[in-house]
Design a protein around this motif. Structure first.
Motif, PDB file in Angstrom:
ATOM      1  N   ILE A  75       0.848  -1.204   0.000  1.00 22.69           N
ATOM      2  CA  ILE A  75       0.000   0.000   0.000  1.00 22.69           C
ATOM      3  C   ILE A  75       0.876   1.245   0.000  1.00 22.69           C
ATOM      4  O   ILE A  75       0.653   2.189  -0.762  1.00 22.69           O
ATOM      5  CB  ILE A  75      -0.941  -0.002   1.221  1.00 22.69           C
ATOM      6  CG1 ILE A  75      -1.987  -1.117   1.089  1.00 22.69           C
ATOM      7  CG2 ILE A  75      -1.629   1.362   1.375  1.00 22.69           C
ATOM      8  CD1 ILE A  75      -2.807  -1.343   2.351  1.00 22.69           C
ATOM      9  N   ASN A  79       1.924   4.388  -3.442  1.00 26.78           N
ATOM     10  CA  ASN A  79       1.758   5.842  -3.457  1.00 26.78           C
ATOM     11  C   ASN A  79       2.925   6.463  -4.222  1.00 26.78           C
ATOM     12  O   ASN A  79       4.087   6.233  -3.877  1.00 26.78           O
ATOM     13  CB  ASN A  79       1.715   6.383  -2.027  1.00 26.78           C
ATOM     14  CG  ASN A  79       1.331   7.843  -1.961  1.00 26.78           C
ATOM     15  OD1 ASN A  79       1.873   8.683  -2.671  1.00 26.78           O
ATOM     16  ND2 ASN A  79       0.388   8.167  -1.089  1.00 26.78           N
ATOM     17  N   ALA A 282      -2.966   3.904   3.876  1.00 28.84           N
ATOM     18  CA  ALA A 282      -2.961   4.828   2.733  1.00 28.84           C
ATOM     19  C   ALA A 282      -3.126   6.271   3.189  1.00 28.84           C
ATOM     20  O   ALA A 282      -2.432   7.176   2.695  1.00 28.84           O
ATOM     21  CB  ALA A 282      -4.061   4.455   1.750  1.00 28.84           C
ATOM     22  N   ASP A 286      -0.416   9.348   2.833  1.00 33.05           N
ATOM     23  CA  ASP A 286      -0.807  10.611   2.193  1.00 33.05           C
ATOM     24  C   ASP A 286      -0.490  11.803   3.091  1.00 33.05           C
ATOM     25  O   ASP A 286       0.016  12.838   2.629  1.00 33.05           O
ATOM     26  CB  ASP A 286      -2.302  10.609   1.874  1.00 33.05           C
ATOM     27  CG  ASP A 286      -2.624   9.850   0.596  1.00 33.05           C
ATOM     28  OD1 ASP A 286      -1.733   9.704  -0.258  1.00 33.05           O
ATOM     29  OD2 ASP A 286      -3.786   9.407   0.453  1.00 33.05           O
TER      30      ASP A 286
END
Length: 298
Positions: A75, A79, A282, A286
């Motif tokens: 995960i 990104n 996630a 971020d």
């Protein structure tokens, strides 16, 4: 997520085709530069379990389940703000087999022999990647942990081994990422010293290791007084996550303060992002990416 088919294939390859790992090391597409186009470096750290550090606050076995750990890493690596991973051979090779390291920065963790809680913890032997293997496997650098305890003679062989590793990596034009952490021992228990003078002292010791500092980077905790600590070096520095607090937003805010200092180039974070209290990896990634962008742009 890793599907049942992917997991079965990984286990089958591990058991029947060990050369697959070497083929992937040698064929992996490498990134041209350590730094992103924004001049930053954001790595996810995944070398904790090799020294027996498997827990987070409230869950001493959080990292034991390897499939869960790998899913969290996938995960994070999906990104685009995440530049790569810092890991031991087992983790790196599993991510290779899962196809997650193309065009990523990969830093090999070198000394994991100072097992968490062991009597000899400070005498931190090199038990993972060597400088030569980092070259042979086409990785982008090596990381070493240097815990400094003035009352523990185990610090001395670790200092020497780290100096030798810095020299060996520099001879091969590869980054040496040194993580100097000052500790004291209270009634047998190690306590990280977070005051500015202790952190700055550790930084200056690490900066001078080896025959040259040309390829040395530092990996430091986010200090309460960034100016007092980070002004102790000219070496490129990344901020580490350490043991996560109960509130990931507090951790991220502390990283943001450190990121405003001009020597700081990025983040190398593990458990705080891979095991956030709300379980949303996630979202945690971020948020860290955002504070990195804002910090470097400030």
């Amino acid at each position: 997520m890793i599907s049942d088919a992917q997991w079965a294939d990984l286990l089958h390859t591990r058991a029947t085709d060990p050369q697959a790992v070497y083929r992937l090391y040698t064929s992996r597409i490498r990134r041209a530069s350590l730094l992103s186009d924004n001049g930053t470096l954001f790595l996810v750290a995944a070398d904790h379990t090799a020294r027996g550090a498997m827990g987070i606050p409230g869950d001493p076995a959080a990292m034991v389940d390897r499939r869960s750990l790998l899913e969290r890493l996938l995960i994070a690596l999906s990104n685009p703000a995440v530049d790569g991973v810092l890991g031991t051979p087992d983790i790196v090779e599993e991510l290779l087999l899962l196809g997650a390291l193309e065009n990523k920065v990969v830093i090999g963790s070198m000394n994991r022999g100072g097992l968490a809680g062991a009597d000899w913890e400070i005498d931190d032997r090199f038990t993972a990647y060597t400088a030569q293997s980092i070259v042979d496997f086409r990785l982008d650098g090596g990381k070493m942990l240097l815990r400094i305890v003035d009352t523990d003679a185990g610090t001395v062989p670790t200092l020497q081994a780290c100096a030798d590793a810095v020299t060996s990596l520099a001879e091969k034009n590869l980054m040496a990422m040194v993580e100097p952490l000052p500790y004291r021992r209270d009634n047998g228990k190690l306590t990280l010293l977070k005051d500015s003078l202790s952190l700055a002292r550790a930084s200056t010791v690490a900066s001078a290791l080896g025959v040259t500092s040309a390829y040395t980077w530092l990996k430091l905790p986010a200090p309460e007084d960034p100016e007092a600590v980070l002004s102790s070096t000219t070496l490129p520095t990344v901020v580490l996550g350490g043991v996560p607090s109960a509130r990931v937003e507090d951790d991220i805010a502390s990283w943001g303060r450190a990121l405003r200092h001009p020597v700081v180039r990025g983040l190398v974070i593990g458990r705080a992002l891979l095991y956030p209290p709300d379980g949303d990896v996630a979202a945690a990634i971020d948020a860290a990416a955002k504070v990195l962008h804002e910090g470097v742009s400030a």
